[in-house]
Design an enzyme around this catalytic site. Structure first.
Site, PDB file in Angstrom:
ATOM      1  N   ILE A  26      -7.847  31.394  25.854  1.00  0.00           N
ATOM      2  CA  ILE A  26      -6.425  31.712  25.711  1.00  0.00           C
ATOM      3  C   ILE A  26      -6.141  33.128  26.177  1.00  0.00           C
ATOM      4  O   ILE A  26      -5.165  33.375  26.897  1.00  0.00           O
ATOM      5  CB  ILE A  26      -5.971  31.500  24.256  1.00  0.00           C
ATOM      6  N   PRO A  64     -16.506  40.627  20.730  1.00  0.00           N
ATOM      7  CA  PRO A  64     -17.931  40.875  20.485  1.00  0.00           C
ATOM      8  C   PRO A  64     -18.666  41.472  21.680  1.00  0.00           C
ATOM      9  O   PRO A  64     -19.617  42.226  21.519  1.00  0.00           O
ATOM     10  CB  PRO A  64     -18.475  39.484  20.145  1.00  0.00           C
ATOM     11  N   ARG A  65     -18.210  41.110  22.897  1.00  0.00           N
ATOM     12  CA  ARG A  65     -18.942  41.552  24.092  1.00  0.00           C
ATOM     13  C   ARG A  65     -18.000  41.512  25.303  1.00  0.00           C
ATOM     14  O   ARG A  65     -16.989  40.808  25.280  1.00  0.00           O
ATOM     15  CB  ARG A  65     -20.153  40.649  24.341  1.00  0.00           C
ATOM     16  N   ARG A  98      -4.470  32.678  14.249  1.00  0.00           N
ATOM     17  CA  ARG A  98      -4.403  32.218  12.868  1.00  0.00           C
ATOM     18  C   ARG A  98      -3.700  33.269  12.029  1.00  0.00           C
ATOM     19  O   ARG A  98      -3.878  34.471  12.215  1.00  0.00           O
ATOM     20  CB  ARG A  98      -5.809  31.975  12.310  1.00  0.00           C
ATOM     21  N   HIS A 140       4.418  27.318  14.147  1.00  0.00           N
ATOM     22  CA  HIS A 140       3.124  26.941  14.736  1.00  0.00           C
ATOM     23  C   HIS A 140       3.300  25.879  15.822  1.00  0.00           C
ATOM     24  O   HIS A 140       2.789  24.759  15.735  1.00  0.00           O
ATOM     25  CB  HIS A 140       2.172  26.434  13.659  1.00  0.00           C
ATOM     26  N   GLY A 142       2.425  26.354  19.109  1.00  0.00           N
ATOM     27  CA  GLY A 142       1.647  26.685  20.298  1.00  0.00           C
ATOM     28  C   GLY A 142       1.120  25.484  21.059  1.00  0.00           C
ATOM     29  O   GLY A 142       1.083  25.492  22.286  1.00  0.00           O
TER      30      GLY A 142
END
Length: 313
Positions: free
Chosen positions: A149, A170-171, A229, A277, A279
């Site tokens: 996304i 994270p990376r 979320r 909600h 989407g």
């Protein structure tokens, strides 16, 4: 040979998917519009498969115990698995299906639509003559979570001539190179960004990551967009930030407790846009997600690898 018994936890699954399921399984579906957890648990005993439709209801040991030892497969009609105790499923060797990638385009479209609605006050009824629009051209975009996304949000923003794109996670991601996007720390992204998009999964590490400290670090002219979320945002802290001018505005397609109570202050702020909600709410997307969920479940019931089987890290 006995047909598998499958519990579908809500009756509003797309008809094209339910038709496929009915051809090969005995299907149990709640008759009420909003089945409670107790009602779902009452329907669990003896089922071979679960088609789980609610990201707000926890799929945990209690549910698995209620189903019984014969339960063979579980499939979600969604991408995220934050409603599932995946460790418990793994300990019981129960495969889990989900629907990655399918909703990404619709969610990315919604993210950009929210950005425009909030920035231009398209949905505001407040007649504030002093409101200053923020130019999107040349702005700094921050994307929290550069997965499927996040990548598509960056792609859609190319036509707006944004200044630069920052992302954190994270990376570093190789897919970000196409947009010359910079991998930065979360704190740096907050300080520099004019528009911040949340598109990361809900995990223990991301719960309420947007709280008082995060909002204090953001620009007072910044706009927050959440299409991930609700629990990633501390809504009490967001309310304070919006009322006190710590950030300029927010657009939310998801909140912690859905539906949001009508008397919530977030509904009544001129610098807040709340959507229910939506989407993934295109017919094509919902059809494809539901069909994939059923395909996953049928494969699992046959002891075959699911087309989209969730893999624990």
């Amino acid at each position: 040979m006995r047909r598998p018994r499958v519990l579908v936890t809500h009756h509003q699954v797309q008809p094209v998917a339910l038709e496929r399921l009915h051809k090969e399984c005995d299907v149990i579906v709640p008759t009420v519009d909003f089945p409670s957890r107790a009602q779902i648990l009452d329907l669990c005993p003896g089922v071979d498969g679960l088609l789980w439709t609610s990201y707000k209801m926890k799929l945990d040991r209690e549910v698995l115990d209620a189903c019984g030892a014969q339960l063979k497969a579980i499939s979600l009609t969604m991408n995220g698995v934050d409603c599932v105790d995946v460790k418990e499923l793994a300990s019981r060797n129960i495969p889990l299906g989900h629907t990655p990638y399918i909703p990404n385009r619709a969610v990315a479209d919604m993210a950009v639509g929210l950005m425009l609605s909030v920035n231009e006050r398209l949905l505001s009824t407040a007649g504030e003559v002093c409101y200053q629009r923020q130019p999107i051209q040349g702005s700094t975009i921050g994307i929290v979570g550069f997965g499927g996304i996040g990548h598509l949000i960056a792609s859609r923003l190319q036509g707006f001539d944004v200044g630069c794109i920052l992302y954190c996670g994270p990376r570093p991601k190789a897919s970000a190179d196409a947009f010359h996007a910079q991998f930065v720390a979360f704190e740096q992204l907050l300080v520099r960004s004019d528009f911040v998009f949340i598109s990361c999964p809900l995990t223990d590490a991301t719960v309420r990551m947007f709280g008082r400290e995060a909002f204090a670090a953001m620009k007072p002219t910044a706009v927050l967009i959440n299409v991930a979320r609700g629990a990633i945002v501390d809504e009490a802290a967001l309310l304070v930030a919006l009322k006190g001018g710590q950030i300029r505005a927010a657009g939310l397609d998801t909140v912690t407790d859905e539906p949001l109570p009508p008397d919530s202050e977030l509904f009544h702020l001129p610098n807040s846009v709340i959507l229910p909600h939506l989407g993934t709410a295109t017919k094509r997307t919902r059809d494809e997600m539901a069909v994939r969920a059923v395909e996953n479940l049928m494969h699992g019931l046959r002891n075959a690898t699911m087309p989209a089987q969730f893999q624990t890290q």
